[in-house]
Design a protein around this motif. Structure first.
Motif, PDB file in Angstrom:
ATOM      1  N   TRP A 143      -1.078  -3.856   6.978  1.00  0.00           N
ATOM      2  CA  TRP A 143      -0.716  -3.184   5.732  1.00  0.00           C
ATOM      3  C   TRP A 143      -0.641  -1.678   5.915  1.00  0.00           C
ATOM      4  O   TRP A 143       0.257  -1.027   5.376  1.00  0.00           O
ATOM      5  CB  TRP A 143      -1.674  -3.584   4.602  1.00  0.00           C
ATOM      6  N   SER A 144      -1.551  -1.122   6.706  1.00  0.00           N
ATOM      7  CA  SER A 144      -1.485   0.328   6.945  1.00  0.00           C
ATOM      8  C   SER A 144      -0.282   0.661   7.832  1.00  0.00           C
ATOM      9  O   SER A 144       0.374   1.685   7.628  1.00  0.00           O
ATOM     10  CB  SER A 144      -2.781   0.850   7.570  1.00  0.00           C
ATOM     11  N   MET A 201      -2.546   8.373   6.160  1.00  0.00           N
ATOM     12  CA  MET A 201      -2.437   6.964   6.530  1.00  0.00           C
ATOM     13  C   MET A 201      -2.799   6.729   8.000  1.00  0.00           C
ATOM     14  O   MET A 201      -3.378   5.699   8.326  1.00  0.00           O
ATOM     15  CB  MET A 201      -1.042   6.422   6.229  1.00  0.00           C
ATOM     16  N   VAL A 232      -6.464   6.573   7.952  1.00  0.00           N
ATOM     17  CA  VAL A 232      -6.878   5.263   7.427  1.00  0.00           C
ATOM     18  C   VAL A 232      -6.778   4.212   8.529  1.00  0.00           C
ATOM     19  O   VAL A 232      -7.709   3.430   8.738  1.00  0.00           O
ATOM     20  CB  VAL A 232      -6.010   4.858   6.207  1.00  0.00           C
ATOM     21  N   LEU A 257      -8.104   6.714   1.280  1.00  0.00           N
ATOM     22  CA  LEU A 257      -7.175   6.076   0.338  1.00  0.00           C
ATOM     23  C   LEU A 257      -7.336   6.651  -1.064  1.00  0.00           C
ATOM     24  O   LEU A 257      -6.347   6.884  -1.766  1.00  0.00           O
ATOM     25  CB  LEU A 257      -7.370   4.564   0.330  1.00  0.00           C
ATOM     26  N   LEU A 314       1.267   1.477  -2.265  1.00  0.00           N
ATOM     27  CA  LEU A 314      -0.162   1.452  -1.919  1.00  0.00           C
ATOM     28  C   LEU A 314      -0.909   0.405  -2.739  1.00  0.00           C
ATOM     29  O   LEU A 314      -1.748  -0.320  -2.211  1.00  0.00           O
ATOM     30  CB  LEU A 314      -0.797   2.821  -2.158  1.00  0.00           C
ATOM     31  N   THR A 332      -2.428  -2.403  -0.234  1.00  0.00           N
ATOM     32  CA  THR A 332      -3.803  -2.084   0.131  1.00  0.00           C
ATOM     33  C   THR A 332      -4.773  -3.120  -0.436  1.00  0.00           C
ATOM     34  O   THR A 332      -4.707  -3.444  -1.620  1.00  0.00           O
ATOM     35  CB  THR A 332      -4.179  -0.683  -0.405  1.00  0.00           C
ATOM     36  N   TYR A 379     -12.226  -2.586  -0.287  1.00  0.00           N
ATOM     37  CA  TYR A 379     -12.739  -1.239  -0.040  1.00  0.00           C
ATOM     38  C   TYR A 379     -13.297  -0.578  -1.302  1.00  0.00           C
ATOM     39  O   TYR A 379     -13.669   0.590  -1.277  1.00  0.00           O
ATOM     40  CB  TYR A 379     -11.654  -0.364   0.604  1.00  0.00           C
TER      41      TYR A 379
END
Length: 126
Positions: free
Chosen positions: A33-34, A60, A63, A79, A105, A109, A114
């Motif tokens: 996803w990132s 990013m 991240v 994030l 996002l 995400t 998280y």
């Protein structure tokens, strides 16, 4: 040359489809996803060089490095910072780009994993 906004929307649709195919449990096991967000940001930067996407790309990448290190705290901090940057239209990004990246996002995400609470972009700007 195609309108960059159309490319961003197409990337968003493709990412949504991919997330449905992969399923939510797999999100915590990988950085896909990132990587997808970085790919979309890089593509947008190449197509619309007048917008300053660099700070968002750096966030990013941080991240992604944190994901690899299993550093959940840094993932959450970075994030949250990125959501705030997008809500505030930091670094001169257009309203359209900020809104589309914000939505990307939210969709890609794993927010619950998280503990990220998505800010209301309208409240952030006041």
């Amino acid at each position: 040359m195609a309108d960059p906004r159309i490319n961003l929307v197409c990337a968003l649709v493709a990412a949504c489809a991919l997330s449905l195919l992969v399923g939510t449990p797999a999100l915590s096991l990988d950085t896909w996803w990132s990587d997808e967000i970085i790919r979309v940001l890089s593509t947008h930067q190449a197509e619309v060089p007048v917008e300053n996407i660099g700070p968002y790309l750096r966030k990013m990448h941080e991240v992604r490095r944190a994901l690899i290190r299993n550093d959940d705290r840094t993932v959450k901090v970075e994030l949250n910072s990125m959501f705030h940057m997008l809500a505030m239209r930091s670094h001169g990004v257009s309203d359209t780009t900020a809104r589309e990246l914000f939505n990307l996002l939210v969709i890609l995400t794993p927010l619950k994993e998280y503990g990220i609470i998505v800010p209301d972009p309208e409240l952030e700007r006041q």
